[in-house]
Design a protein around this motif. Structure first.
Motif, PDB file in Angstrom:
ATOM      1  N   LYS A   1       0.822  -1.206   0.000  1.00 24.93           N
ATOM      2  CA  LYS A   1       0.000   0.000   0.000  1.00 24.93           C
ATOM      3  C   LYS A   1       0.856   1.256   0.000  1.00 24.93           C
ATOM      4  N   GLU A   2       1.970   1.194   0.703  1.00 24.83           N
ATOM      5  CA  GLU A   2       2.852   2.359   0.739  1.00 24.83           C
ATOM      6  C   GLU A   2       3.429   2.679  -0.632  1.00 24.83           C
ATOM      7  N   ASN A   3       3.792   1.623  -1.341  1.00 24.13           N
ATOM      8  CA  ASN A   3       4.332   1.842  -2.682  1.00 24.13           C
ATOM      9  C   ASN A   3       3.304   2.527  -3.581  1.00 24.13           C
ATOM     10  N   GLU A   4       2.105   2.044  -3.487  1.00 24.26           N
ATOM     11  CA  GLU A   4       1.069   2.631  -4.319  1.00 24.26           C
ATOM     12  C   GLU A   4       0.812   4.082  -3.900  1.00 24.26           C
ATOM     13  N   ALA A   5       0.754   4.292  -2.576  1.00 23.10           N
ATOM     14  CA  ALA A   5       0.493   5.649  -2.065  1.00 23.10           C
ATOM     15  C   ALA A   5       1.595   6.599  -2.496  1.00 23.10           C
ATOM     16  N   ARG A   6       2.834   6.114  -2.501  1.00 24.10           N
ATOM     17  CA  ARG A   6       3.958   6.958  -2.885  1.00 24.10           C
ATOM     18  C   ARG A   6       3.815   7.425  -4.325  1.00 24.10           C
ATOM     19  N   SER A   7       3.436   6.488  -5.193  1.00 21.19           N
ATOM     20  CA  SER A   7       3.337   6.879  -6.595  1.00 21.19           C
ATOM     21  C   SER A   7       2.176   7.859  -6.798  1.00 21.19           C
ATOM     22  N   LEU A   8       1.104   7.671  -6.052  1.00 24.30           N
ATOM     23  CA  LEU A   8      -0.012   8.608  -6.161  1.00 24.30           C
ATOM     24  C   LEU A   8       0.369   9.975  -5.615  1.00 24.30           C
ATOM     25  N   ALA A   9       1.097   9.965  -4.522  1.00 22.19           N
ATOM     26  CA  ALA A   9       1.514  11.227  -3.919  1.00 22.19           C
ATOM     27  C   ALA A   9       2.403  12.001  -4.881  1.00 22.19           C
ATOM     28  N   GLY A  10       3.259  11.269  -5.577  1.00 21.47           N
ATOM     29  CA  GLY A  10       4.136  11.893  -6.557  1.00 21.47           C
ATOM     30  C   GLY A  10       3.323  12.633  -7.603  1.00 21.47           C
ATOM     31  N   ARG A  11       2.253  11.975  -8.009  1.00 25.30           N
ATOM     32  CA  ARG A  11       1.410  12.581  -9.019  1.00 25.30           C
ATOM     33  C   ARG A  11       0.713  13.838  -8.471  1.00 25.30           C
ATOM     34  N   LEU A  12       0.233  13.721  -7.234  1.00 25.50           N
ATOM     35  CA  LEU A  12      -0.488  14.854  -6.642  1.00 25.50           C
ATOM     36  C   LEU A  12       0.430  16.033  -6.371  1.00 25.50           C
ATOM     37  N   ASP A  13       1.722  15.755  -6.203  1.00 26.06           N
ATOM     38  CA  ASP A  13       2.691  16.834  -5.981  1.00 26.06           C
ATOM     39  C   ASP A  13       3.100  17.505  -7.281  1.00 26.06           C
ATOM     40  N   ASN A  14       2.793  16.850  -8.366  1.00 24.53           N
ATOM     41  CA  ASN A  14       3.215  17.360  -9.666  1.00 24.53           C
ATOM     42  C   ASN A  14       2.250  18.442 -10.140  1.00 24.53           C
ATOM     43  N   ILE A  15       2.760  19.667 -10.226  1.00 22.85           N
ATOM     44  CA  ILE A  15       1.898  20.802 -10.570  1.00 22.85           C
ATOM     45  C   ILE A  15       1.253  20.626 -11.946  1.00 22.85           C
ATOM     46  N   SER A  16       2.051  20.111 -12.910  1.00 26.70           N
ATOM     47  CA  SER A  16       1.512  19.929 -14.263  1.00 26.70           C
ATOM     48  C   SER A  16       0.343  18.955 -14.257  1.00 26.70           C
ATOM     49  N   PHE A  17       0.508  17.894 -13.448  1.00 27.11           N
ATOM     50  CA  PHE A  17      -0.580  16.911 -13.370  1.00 27.11           C
ATOM     51  C   PHE A  17      -1.839  17.579 -12.823  1.00 27.11           C
ATOM     52  N   MET A  18      -1.673  18.307 -11.762  1.00 24.97           N
ATOM     53  CA  MET A  18      -2.824  18.940 -11.127  1.00 24.97           C
ATOM     54  C   MET A  18      -3.491  19.926 -12.066  1.00 24.97           C
ATOM     55  N   GLU A  19      -2.664  20.588 -12.877  1.00 27.39           N
ATOM     56  CA  GLU A  19      -3.221  21.605 -13.774  1.00 27.39           C
ATOM     57  C   GLU A  19      -3.846  21.010 -15.022  1.00 27.39           C
ATOM     58  N   ARG A  20      -3.198  19.975 -15.564  1.00 23.96           N
ATOM     59  CA  ARG A  20      -3.590  19.526 -16.896  1.00 23.96           C
ATOM     60  C   ARG A  20      -4.438  18.258 -16.958  1.00 23.96           C
ATOM     61  N   ALA A  21      -4.301  17.434 -15.950  1.00 16.11           N
ATOM     62  CA  ALA A  21      -5.084  16.194 -16.019  1.00 16.11           C
ATOM     63  C   ALA A  21      -6.553  16.515 -15.811  1.00 16.11           C
ATOM     64  N   PRO A  22      -7.426  15.731 -16.393  1.00 13.79           N
ATOM     65  CA  PRO A  22      -8.858  15.968 -16.223  1.00 13.79           C
ATOM     66  C   PRO A  22      -9.240  15.925 -14.746  1.00 13.79           C
ATOM     67  N   ARG A  23     -10.239  16.731 -14.395  1.00 11.93           N
ATOM     68  CA  ARG A  23     -10.667  16.868 -13.011  1.00 11.93           C
ATOM     69  C   ARG A  23     -10.991  15.514 -12.363  1.00 11.93           C
ATOM     70  N   GLU A  24     -11.706  14.652 -13.087  1.00 13.71           N
ATOM     71  CA  GLU A  24     -12.107  13.361 -12.508  1.00 13.71           C
ATOM     72  C   GLU A  24     -10.890  12.536 -12.130  1.00 13.71           C
ATOM     73  N   VAL A  25      -9.867  12.605 -12.998  1.00 10.08           N
ATOM     74  CA  VAL A  25      -8.682  11.808 -12.727  1.00 10.08           C
ATOM     75  C   VAL A  25      -7.994  12.312 -11.458  1.00 10.08           C
ATOM     76  N   VAL A  26      -7.918  13.611 -11.332  1.00  6.93           N
ATOM     77  CA  VAL A  26      -7.295  14.196 -10.144  1.00  6.93           C
ATOM     78  C   VAL A  26      -8.089  13.806  -8.893  1.00  6.93           C
ATOM     79  N   GLN A  27      -9.391  13.941  -9.015  1.00  8.51           N
ATOM     80  CA  GLN A  27     -10.270  13.625  -7.888  1.00  8.51           C
ATOM     81  C   GLN A  27     -10.108  12.170  -7.453  1.00  8.51           C
TER      82      GLN A  27
ATOM     83  N   THR B   1      -7.602  10.182  -8.046  1.00 10.48           N
ATOM     84  CA  THR B   1      -6.269   9.967  -7.493  1.00 10.48           C
ATOM     85  C   THR B   1      -6.226  10.413  -6.031  1.00 10.48           C
ATOM     86  N   ARG B   2      -6.826  11.556  -5.775  1.00 10.55           N
ATOM     87  CA  ARG B   2      -6.794  12.106  -4.414  1.00 10.55           C
ATOM     88  C   ARG B   2      -7.540  11.198  -3.438  1.00 10.55           C
ATOM     89  N   SER B   3      -8.722  10.757  -3.838  1.00 13.92           N
ATOM     90  CA  SER B   3      -9.494   9.965  -2.879  1.00 13.92           C
ATOM     91  C   SER B   3      -8.872   8.593  -2.664  1.00 13.92           C
TER      92      SER B   3
END
Length: 885
Positions: free
Chosen positions: A833-859, A861-863
RNA sequence: GGGCGGUUAGCUCAGCGGUAGAGCAUCGGUCUUACAAACCGGGGGCCACUGGUUCGAACCCAGUACCGCCCACCA
């Protein structure tokens, strides 16, 4: 109680049902819906079923059975091909064993003997198709040389002749010295083989020097009538027109200028042998050169090759020519060289290009409309990529050599009068009439087999007669065939269909997979790499063979089907095991039906989760199987039904409903549950029937239902009313929970026999509701004796803990718990679970991802990340408390 | 010389832009009364290689390598 054997026994079932289906007329047309027609690719009458056939005809049987169930007016016309060269070879081989040749018999006796042989043994492949289960219309069986078919062939020849599309011509054609006949360009295989390039010195007659020519076939020099060099080649400017004295022969031949000689190759000069090479023939025409035939129809040197070589085999002659040239010092050099070699498709003998007089069909005008209909999408290739292959060939089409120097086949309907006029007629009497008293003699040759099979779709439906079948079923719906006969057969059917019927012969061309052996080579009998489908049927049954092939039949993707015993069994065993699974699940249902009255195949409405869920799953399966078949994705259809039946129906639905269904006393509730399970089983069988006709019929006959045969039962219909996302989501949670408890049991080495207690902590009302509703089922499937549900899991001591779908769970183990083992298990879980959480966290920290990925995908990922963090925390707490012990 | 497929777990293959899948094989546990041809659980993959596009590539693009087909008259 219905008595059924523990394992499915295919043979008695297969033997029982096929004759019943046939005698009840189910293979005949009759549906009230639109027409759906297939005219099967006719196998060689001499042939026996190989694995590629098994796939080809299984596919067509799936399609026809499926459409029949859908209510179409279905017709599948079977037949065989007279297969000119192949069949003649078979009979000649028989004669050879008797020490005879066909010439000893004479033409008429030879043809009679062939007919007799066909009547005696020609039906082998047809009975093999029946064993496979093919629901073809045997009363409409055709043969490419039966009475009516002859009319079609004659009609075609005469009409094309009259339209100026058939002509007689003398040119260099492909000649097979072993078959002793001309063959068409596409019946020749090209292969590069290691060989030599010989550079030979040709002296000028006046002694002023030499010209060096290069050749891979020195023996043909005996037929040289010129040497050519490129007009722009500076080396030859001064010597064009000079006369060469051809070595070994002494013939005076000119040095000519022709573009055909490429300056960059060898010395730039090329020997010209117009009678034995297509290019040389054309050069010969341009320069009006003599054409001297030095190799005869048997591949031996003719008298024109000179006394010293006459009668020698062409390869012996090559050796002698080389010896003689060497002796005279005329070999400049010999290089290793990759020689492109042409061989006969039938017997692999090296083809001899030979100057010969033959009949040809002019193709350009026939091809154009056949190009258009494909470009317009009226005829569709599946997979699409074959469209380009077809079009490329059609756009560069060359005239078709249709005469064959054989005895077995359709004799060419051309008679020559005493004064040398050609009379083309549909029959001898018509020819005599046209001859008006002159004596006539029929052409000795027969037509290329593909000339007749090219008329297949219309001819088997009755053409040239205007029959009701032709009226009703032409154009046909789909042609299912192998990719290596797109040119030989498919193209010709499209051309002749458009010409004579003014319409396409079929809507779709489905190019099915090639079956390869374990080394990725095409399975072929001649290579000895073939699996005999009849052996497979004997071992595992026809349904297993069909399923094993079909589940691999992605659209046109090659299938590697191992021929070696061990692996082959693995591949078919998978399908055989599936058949057995179907058998036993059905056995379970039938055993519980017993004598209970009032049970029918019917969906009795139910609010229970398992019921709502299986109905939704079944509905999805129906939808997927139907659309997969519609798009010729037979593997997807097979896969979908496999997983629905095994995973959803057997592993979960039967297990979840078992206690009710197998209850002794038959209450209304039990009766309703039985109706539902019968309904799901019976609907699954209908979905499965096109793929596995025998087992589905055998079981269907024992279930309560209305109707005579599953063959003519209606195809299942999906309905949006049965979609149920809630049930599917809830079931997913339930499955995850049960699996988790089983996992704990397995990892903690807890014996299956021991009953567990299960504590679940969740504050979520939805989850609690699910747990309450399903507690009996959880108890049975997870082997738990008591479930305690609370908002928060109490402090547990000596319990295995975990989290699943937002719920905390604990399995108290008392003194049994092995703390090290439990720690290990939790750490493993937590790390994942930690490995998976780490990769998701990486994505959430990525400004480009947060800005450009579709809202549903971000949502999403966050949940998911939050969920993981919560779970990890709980696991961590568990670890801490374990550490305390 | 052109063109087309393929390269994903030990094997046979799905997936074709958002956490790597199936069957078989393998490991552990079960003869739990439909099925040991079964059931339950687990392990196993830099998705051929190199670049590029993209917030993100097994998936799209370019190229390379290997395997397999097809077409082509270069002696």
């Amino acid at each position: 109680m219905t008595e059924l054997s523990k394992a499915y026994e295919p043979h008695s079932v297969e033997e029982k049902w096929y004759p019943v289906w046939n005698s009840r007329g189910y293979f005949k047309p009759g549906g009230t819906g639109p027409k759906y027609c297939i005219t099967i690719p006719p196998p060689n009458v001499t042939g026996s079923l190989h694995i590629g056939h098994a796939l080809c005809y299984s596919i067509q049987d799936v399609l026809i059975r499926w459409k029949r169930m859908q209510g179409f007016d279905t017709l599948c016309v079977p037949g065989t091909d007279h297969a000119g060269i192949a069949t003649q070879n078979v009979i000649e081989k028989q004669l050879k064993n008797e020490g005879l040749t066909r010439h000893d018999l004479g033409r008429e006796a030879f043809v009679n003997r062939t007919w007799q042989w066909i009547h005696e043994t020609g039906g082998v492949i047809l009975s093999q198709l029946q064993r496979l289960g093919c629901s073809f219309e045997w009363d409409r069986l055709r043969f490419t040389m039966d009475e009516g078919y002859v009319d079609a062939v004659m009609e075609c020849f005469v009409e094309w002749w009259e339209a100026g599309l058939i002509y007689r011509g003398k040119r260099v054609i492909n000649w097979c010295p072993r078959c002793r006949t001309a063959i068409s360009d596409i019946e020749v295989s090209h292969e590069d083989r290691p060989g030599k390039l010989y550079h030979i010195r040709y002296p000028f007659e006046d002694g002023s020097g030499i010209v060096v020519v290069a050749t891979t076939r020195p023996e043909t020099m005996l037929g040289d009538t010129a040497v050519a060099a490129n007009p722009a080649d500076p080396r030859y400017q001064k010597v064009f027109g000079k006369v060469i004295s051809l070595p070994l022969v002494g013939r005076r031949i000119p040095l000519i200028a022709d573009d055909y000689a490429k300056p960059e190759f060898g010395s730039g000069a090329v020997k010209v042998t117009p009678a034995h090479d297509v290019n040389d023939f054309e050069a010969g025409m341009r320069h009006n050169l003599a054409k001297i035939v030095v190799i005869d129809e048997g591949g031996s040197m003719t008298a024109d090759a000179g006394e010293r070589y006459a009668g020698l085999d062409r390869f012996e002659a090559r050796e002698r020519v080389l010896e003689d040239l060497t002796a005279q010092g005329l070999i400049e050099k010999i290089e290793d060289y990759t020689v492109p070699e042409a061989t006969c498709d039938r017997c692999h003998t090296v083809i001899e290009p030979l100057l010969s007089e033959q009949w040809f069909v002019r193709m350009k005008d026939l091809a154009q409309p056949a190009i258009d209909v494909v470009k317009q999408g009226r005829v569709k290739f599946v997979p699409e990529r074959y469209e380009k292959i077809y079009l490329d060939w059609m756009e560069n089409i060359r005239d078709w050599t249709i005469s064959r120097q054989l005895w077995w086949g359709h004799r060419i309907p051309v008679w020559t009068t005493e004064d040398g006029e050609y009379i083309v007629a549909r029959s001898e009497s018509e020819a005599l009439k046209k001859a008006g008293g002159r004596s006539i003699k029929q052409d000795e040759d027969v037509l290329d087999t593909w000339f007749s099979s090219g008329l297949w779709p219309q001819a088997v439906l009755g053409w040239p007669k205007q029959t009701p079948d032709l009226e009703r079923y032409y154009p046909t719906s789909v042609l299912t065939t192998a990719r290596d006969i797109i040119y030989l057969w498919v193209s010709r059917m499209i051309m002749s269909g458009l010409y004579f019927m003014k319409d396409i012969p079929f809507d779709d061309v489905y190019i099915y997979a090639t079956v390869l052996d374990e080394q990725g080579r095409r399975q072929s009998k001649s290579l000895g790499t073939g699996v005999d489908p009849i052996d497979v049927i004997r071992l595992y049954g026809a349904d297993a063979l069909r399923f094993a092939l079909l589940v691999r039949a992605a659209r046109g993707q090659d299938i590697r089907f191992a021929a070696i015993e061990k692996d082959r069994q693995l591949q078919v065993e998978e399908a055989r095991n599936f058949a057995n699974k179907i058998w036993n699940a059905s056995r379970f249902v039938l055993m519980n039906l017993g004598d209970a009255s009032g049970i029918e195949s019917r969906w009795v409405p139910s609010d229970a989760l398992a019921d709502r869920w299986i109905l939704a799953e079944l509905n999805a399966a129906i939808e997927q199987v139907t659309s997969a078949l519609d798009e010729y994705r037979l593997n997807d259809a097979a896969q979908t039904i496999y997983h629905f039946f095994w995973d959803s129906f057997c592993d979960w639905y039967i297990e979840l409903t078992k206690s009710v269904v197998s209850s002794r006393e038959v209450s209304d509730e039990v009766r309703a549950a039985l109706c539902r399970i019968v309904y799901v089983l019976e609907t699954s069988l209908r979905l499965l029937h096109p793929l596995m006709p025998y087992i589905t019929e055998e079981i269907w006959q024992q279930l309560p239902h209305k109707g005579d045969s599953i063959m003519v039962a209606p195809w299942p219909q999906s309905a949006s009313a049965f979609e149920d996302q809630t049930a599917r989501a809830r079931m997913e949670t339930l499955i995850a929970l049960i699996t988790k408890v089983r996992n704990i049991r397995s990892e903690m080495n807890i014996p299956v026999q021991s009953r567990l207690k299960l504590w679940i902590g969740t504050a979520d009302a939805e989850s609690k509701d699910l747990l309450n509703e399903s507690s009996d089922q959880i108890k049975r499937l997870a082997r738990v004796e008591e479930i305690t549900i609370s908002d928060v899991l109490p402090e547990t001591h000596g319990a295995a803990r975990d989290v699943v779908a937002g719920m905390d769970i604990a399995v108290p183990l008392g003194g049994l718990i092995d703390f090290n083992k439990e720690r290990e298990r939790i750490v493993k879980e937590k790390t994942k679970k930690e490995n998976e959480a780490r990769s998701l966290a990486g994505r959430l920290d990525n400004i480009s991802f947060m800005e450009r990925a579709p809202r549903e995908v971000v949502q999403e990922t966050r949940s998911r990340h939050e969920e993981l963090i919560a779970e990890i925390e709980k696991l961590q707490n568990t670890l801490v408390s374990l550490g305390a012990n």
